[in-house]
Design a protein around this motif. Structure first.
Motif, PDB file in Angstrom:
ATOM      1  N   VAL A 106     -26.507  -4.601  22.752  1.00  0.00           N
ATOM      2  CA  VAL A 106     -25.646  -5.130  21.691  1.00  0.00           C
ATOM      3  C   VAL A 106     -25.523  -3.704  19.613  1.00  0.00           C
ATOM      4  CG1 VAL A 106     -26.920  -5.421  19.431  1.00  0.00           C
ATOM      5  CG2 VAL A 106     -28.034  -7.485  21.614  1.00  0.00           C
ATOM      6  N   GLY A 107     -26.124  -2.602  20.481  1.00  0.00           N
ATOM      7  CA  GLY A 107     -26.687  -1.192  19.679  1.00  0.00           C
ATOM      8  C   GLY A 107     -25.621  -0.536  20.270  1.00  0.00           C
ATOM      9  N   GLU A 108     -24.212  -0.955  21.281  1.00  0.00           N
ATOM     10  CA  GLU A 108     -23.004  -0.242  21.695  1.00  0.00           C
ATOM     11  C   GLU A 108     -22.223  -0.738  21.055  1.00  0.00           C
ATOM     12  OE1 GLU A 108     -24.665   1.790  26.007  1.00  0.00           O
ATOM     13  OE2 GLU A 108     -23.676   0.202  25.724  1.00  0.00           O
ATOM     14  N   HIS A 109     -21.877  -2.272  20.772  1.00  0.00           N
ATOM     15  CA  HIS A 109     -21.100  -2.881  21.009  1.00  0.00           C
ATOM     16  C   HIS A 109     -20.827  -3.930  19.107  1.00  0.00           C
ATOM     17  CE1 HIS A 109     -19.051  -2.870  24.614  1.00  0.00           C
ATOM     18  NE2 HIS A 109     -20.435  -3.056  24.915  1.00  0.00           N
ATOM     19  N   MET A 110     -22.235  -3.621  18.347  1.00  0.00           N
ATOM     20  CA  MET A 110     -22.166  -3.982  17.108  1.00  0.00           C
ATOM     21  C   MET A 110     -21.089  -3.399  15.891  1.00  0.00           C
ATOM     22  SD  MET A 110     -26.358  -3.973  16.139  1.00  0.00           S
ATOM     23  CE  MET A 110     -26.199  -3.956  13.968  1.00  0.00           C
ATOM     24  N   ASP A 111     -20.237  -3.988  15.406  1.00  0.00           N
ATOM     25  CA  ASP A 111     -20.039  -3.807  13.652  1.00  0.00           C
ATOM     26  C   ASP A 111     -20.502  -3.644  12.920  1.00  0.00           C
ATOM     27  OD1 ASP A 111     -18.239  -2.192  16.053  1.00  0.00           O
ATOM     28  OD2 ASP A 111     -17.065  -3.903  16.476  1.00  0.00           O
ATOM     29  N   GLU A 112     -21.603  -4.889  12.933  1.00  0.00           N
ATOM     30  CA  GLU A 112     -21.523  -5.230  11.185  1.00  0.00           C
ATOM     31  C   GLU A 112     -23.438  -5.876  11.511  1.00  0.00           C
ATOM     32  OE1 GLU A 112     -19.956  -9.172   9.934  1.00  0.00           O
ATOM     33  OE2 GLU A 112     -19.110  -9.650  12.599  1.00  0.00           O
ATOM     34  N   ILE A 138     -26.923   3.149  18.758  1.00  0.00           N
ATOM     35  CA  ILE A 138     -25.632   3.377  17.177  1.00  0.00           C
ATOM     36  C   ILE A 138     -25.829   4.806  16.465  1.00  0.00           C
ATOM     37  CG2 ILE A 138     -25.738   2.357  14.577  1.00  0.00           C
ATOM     38  CD1 ILE A 138     -27.221   0.126  15.683  1.00  0.00           C
ATOM     39  N   LYS A 139     -26.472   5.209  16.511  1.00  0.00           N
ATOM     40  CA  LYS A 139     -26.792   6.548  16.497  1.00  0.00           C
ATOM     41  C   LYS A 139     -25.708   7.257  17.053  1.00  0.00           C
ATOM     42  CE  LYS A 139     -29.876  10.144  15.506  1.00  0.00           C
ATOM     43  NZ  LYS A 139     -31.531  11.094  15.865  1.00  0.00           N
ATOM     44  N   ARG A 141     -23.408   6.371  18.669  1.00  0.00           N
ATOM     45  CA  ARG A 141     -22.217   5.932  18.227  1.00  0.00           C
ATOM     46  C   ARG A 141     -21.727   7.094  17.041  1.00  0.00           C
ATOM     47  NH1 ARG A 141     -21.907   0.213  17.881  1.00  0.00           N
ATOM     48  NH2 ARG A 141     -20.464   0.241  16.879  1.00  0.00           N
ATOM     49  N   GLY A 142     -22.475   7.279  16.431  1.00  0.00           N
ATOM     50  CA  GLY A 142     -22.394   8.193  14.751  1.00  0.00           C
ATOM     51  C   GLY A 142     -22.023   7.362  13.829  1.00  0.00           C
ATOM     52  N   VAL A 143     -22.277   6.511  13.977  1.00  0.00           N
ATOM     53  CA  VAL A 143     -22.471   4.931  13.233  1.00  0.00           C
ATOM     54  C   VAL A 143     -23.667   4.440  12.527  1.00  0.00           C
ATOM     55  CG1 VAL A 143     -20.451   3.421  13.789  1.00  0.00           C
ATOM     56  CG2 VAL A 143     -22.341   2.937  14.268  1.00  0.00           C
ATOM     57  N   ASP A 144     -23.689   3.992  10.604  1.00  0.00           N
ATOM     58  CA  ASP A 144     -24.666   3.579  10.401  1.00  0.00           C
ATOM     59  C   ASP A 144     -24.669   1.987  10.548  1.00  0.00           C
ATOM     60  OD1 ASP A 144     -27.046   3.682   8.976  1.00  0.00           O
ATOM     61  OD2 ASP A 144     -26.548   4.461   7.098  1.00  0.00           O
ATOM     62  N   LEU A 145     -25.128   1.335  10.797  1.00  0.00           N
ATOM     63  CA  LEU A 145     -25.575  -0.598  10.940  1.00  0.00           C
ATOM     64  C   LEU A 145     -26.905  -1.116  10.951  1.00  0.00           C
ATOM     65  CD1 LEU A 145     -23.275  -0.944  13.853  1.00  0.00           C
ATOM     66  CD2 LEU A 145     -22.227  -1.257  11.399  1.00  0.00           C
ATOM     67  N   GLU A 146     -26.972  -2.013  10.104  1.00  0.00           N
ATOM     68  CA  GLU A 146     -28.164  -2.604  10.054  1.00  0.00           C
ATOM     69  C   GLU A 146     -28.467  -3.829  10.701  1.00  0.00           C
ATOM     70  OE1 GLU A 146     -29.304  -4.166   6.062  1.00  0.00           O
ATOM     71  OE2 GLU A 146     -28.903  -1.581   5.132  1.00  0.00           O
ATOM     72  N   PHE A 147     -29.714  -4.105  10.972  1.00  0.00           N
ATOM     73  CA  PHE A 147     -29.943  -5.296  12.051  1.00  0.00           C
ATOM     74  C   PHE A 147     -31.426  -5.561  12.136  1.00  0.00           C
ATOM     75  CE2 PHE A 147     -31.110  -1.454  14.189  1.00  0.00           C
ATOM     76  CZ  PHE A 147     -32.237  -1.382  15.010  1.00  0.00           C
ATOM     77  N   ASP A 148     -31.911  -6.521  12.478  1.00  0.00           N
ATOM     78  CA  ASP A 148     -33.584  -6.999  12.610  1.00  0.00           C
ATOM     79  C   ASP A 148     -34.003  -7.192  13.659  1.00  0.00           C
ATOM     80  OD1 ASP A 148     -35.135  -6.677   9.783  1.00  0.00           O
ATOM     81  OD2 ASP A 148     -33.105  -7.863   9.049  1.00  0.00           O
ATOM     82  N   VAL A 149     -35.054  -7.641  14.162  1.00  0.00           N
ATOM     83  CA  VAL A 149     -35.230  -7.729  15.477  1.00  0.00           C
ATOM     84  C   VAL A 149     -36.689  -8.784  15.136  1.00  0.00           C
ATOM     85  CG1 VAL A 149     -36.437  -7.111  17.263  1.00  0.00           C
ATOM     86  CG2 VAL A 149     -35.289  -6.022  16.567  1.00  0.00           C
ATOM     87  N   VAL A 150     -36.699  -9.622  16.319  1.00  0.00           N
ATOM     88  CA  VAL A 150     -37.474 -10.973  15.684  1.00  0.00           C
ATOM     89  C   VAL A 150     -38.006 -10.878  16.816  1.00  0.00           C
ATOM     90  CG1 VAL A 150     -37.226 -13.359  15.210  1.00  0.00           C
ATOM     91  CG2 VAL A 150     -36.318 -12.052  13.689  1.00  0.00           C
ATOM     92  N   SER A 151     -39.262 -11.498  16.858  1.00  0.00           N
ATOM     93  CA  SER A 151     -39.662 -12.520  18.091  1.00  0.00           C
ATOM     94  C   SER A 151     -39.599 -13.500  18.108  1.00  0.00           C
ATOM     95  CB  SER A 151     -41.192 -11.199  18.013  1.00  0.00           C
ATOM     96  OG  SER A 151     -42.270 -12.170  18.680  1.00  0.00           O
ATOM     97  N   ASN A 152     -40.069 -14.436  18.766  1.00  0.00           N
ATOM     98  CA  ASN A 152     -39.422 -16.160  19.173  1.00  0.00           C
ATOM     99  C   ASN A 152     -39.509 -16.514  20.113  1.00  0.00           C
ATOM    100  OD1 ASN A 152     -36.740 -18.071  18.728  1.00  0.00           O
ATOM    101  ND2 ASN A 152     -39.232 -18.108  17.919  1.00  0.00           N
ATOM    102  N   PRO A 153     -40.804 -16.082  20.836  1.00  0.00           N
ATOM    103  CA  PRO A 153     -41.563 -16.559  22.163  1.00  0.00           C
ATOM    104  C   PRO A 153     -40.884 -18.220  22.306  1.00  0.00           C
ATOM    105  CG  PRO A 153     -42.959 -16.393  21.018  1.00  0.00           C
ATOM    106  CD  PRO A 153     -42.223 -15.529  19.882  1.00  0.00           C
ATOM    107  N   GLU A 154     -40.488 -18.561  23.378  1.00  0.00           N
ATOM    108  CA  GLU A 154     -40.070 -19.734  24.430  1.00  0.00           C
ATOM    109  C   GLU A 154     -41.825 -20.360  24.919  1.00  0.00           C
ATOM    110  OE1 GLU A 154     -38.153 -21.633  23.214  1.00  0.00           O
ATOM    111  OE2 GLU A 154     -39.275 -22.517  24.317  1.00  0.00           O
TER     112      GLU A 154
END
Ligand SMILES: NC(=O)c1ccc[n+]([C@@H]2O[C@H](COP(=O)([O-])OP(=O)(O)OC[C@H]3O[C@@H](n4cnc5c(N)ncnc54)[C@H](O)[C@@H]3O)[C@@H](O)[C@H]2O)c1
Length: 314
Positions: A106-112, A138-139, A141-154
């Protein structure tokens, strides 16, 4: 809403199919090309009552797609579910290599902005590890992008997975961002109508909730199996004893049948997971020497205690 689910196994496929069935556009990514090919042809690799219809209906409607193309998956969904396997490592703890691999992808490919939601069963602290992996990629790649991480167990049970997902007892959402809680509330709204089942909490509490639930269930099974042995020895009828104790509202009738445990093939490994090194907190079962024999288990393969791995910071 646009959703990506990594892992098209039991949890991922049910999650993807159910979310598509309520109108979302879901892309399921799996590294197993054979599985993706079969799913794309409408063949369901697992037995789960009703799942084939839901998958077929949504696949034909174009709301549910299967791919091995990681980049297209990361591009697709605001919500990036992680539902990959967490098999037992050599010491019985959860092997997080697949979870970490998805985080890295996800970090390697996300653009937003992306919301990365962990549905796999993982030890406390894994969300931090996911966050670190994504941030590092993300780092790099030298870019700066925001993201959130959630725990949503099943909590779904194999054999009743659709019903469990469509009408859950509870939806645990662990996040440190109230805006994300509201987005997940919207996402789960179709499954949360008659009463509010969504329980928002901090990330570590959500991670521990899954292990706590498994530990409690295993405790009940262990206790009843031990009691069945006692009943056999003293000439009592465990069924009558069960009914006798179940009428106590503090105990209840649920999940106090002696015999093989149930709750899905991952129940035994999840209970074992985290029975770990020195950095561990042991939750002794109600009877610490209780034995629990999962399906296929035996007297020589008991699970004496249940423990939960503490994150390194503790
Ligand atoms: N099966 C259950 O009843 C159940 C219930 C609750 C929670 N869980 C938990 O959910 C998680 C998934 O369980 P499952 O039973 O669905 O597992 P599974 O083994 O059936 O499926 C996992 C899938 O992930 C795929 N995968 C592995 N690495 C990947 C990657 N990098 N990218 C994309 N796909 C990848 C595999 O090819 C496989 O198809 C586990 O942590 C499990 O403990 C399972």
């Amino acid at each position: 809403m646009k959703i990506t689910v990594f892992g098209s196994g039991y949890v991922g496929l049910v999650t993807g199919a159910c979310l598509a069935d309520v109108g979302n556009h879901v892309v399921c990514v799996d590294i197993d090309a054979g599985k993706v090919e079969r799913l794309s042809k409408g063949e369901i690799p697992i037995y789960e009552p009703g799942l084939d219809d839901v998958v077929k209906r949504n696949h034909e409607a174009g709301r549910l797609q299967f791919t091995t193309d990681i980049k297209s998956g990361v591009d697709h969904g605001l919500f990036q579910f992680i539902a990959v396997g967490t098999p037992p490592d050599e010491d019985g703890s959860a092997d997080l290599q697949h979870v970490v691999a998805v985080a890295r992808s996800v970090g390697e490919h996300m653009d937003e902005y992306r919301i990365i939601i962990d549905k796999s069963t993982v030890p406390v602290g894994t969300a931090d590890r996911v966050r670190d992996e994504v941030a590092a990629s993300i780092k790099n790649r030298g870019v700066d992008l925001e993201f959130d991480v959630v725990s949503n167990p099943e909590f779904l049970k194999e054999g009743a997975a659709l019903e469990d997902f469509m009408r859950p007892d509870r939806i645990i959402v662990g996040t440190d961002n109230p805006r994300v809680t509201e987005l997940l509330r919207l996402l789960y709204e179709p499954f949360n109508r008659s009463r509010d089942r969504l329980i928002a909490m901090d990330i570590r509490s959500a991670e521990l909730t899954k292990y706590a639930a498994n530990a409690m269930l295993a405790t009940k099974i262990s206790f009843m199996n031990e009691l069945a042995n006692v009943a056999e020895r003293v000439g009592a009828d465990i069924e009558q004893v069960r009914i006798g104790i179940g009428s106590d509202p503090r105990i209840g009738y649920h999940f106090i049948y002696p015999g093989c445990g149930y709750g899905g093939s991952c129940f035994p490994k999840d209970v074992k997971a985290g029975c770990c090194s020195t950095r561990s907190m042991r939750i002794s079962t109600a009877i610490s020497r209780a034995r629990w024999w999962p399906s296929g288990g035996s007297r020589s393969n008991p699970i004496p205690t249940i423990c939960v791995r503490l994150p390194a910071a503790c």
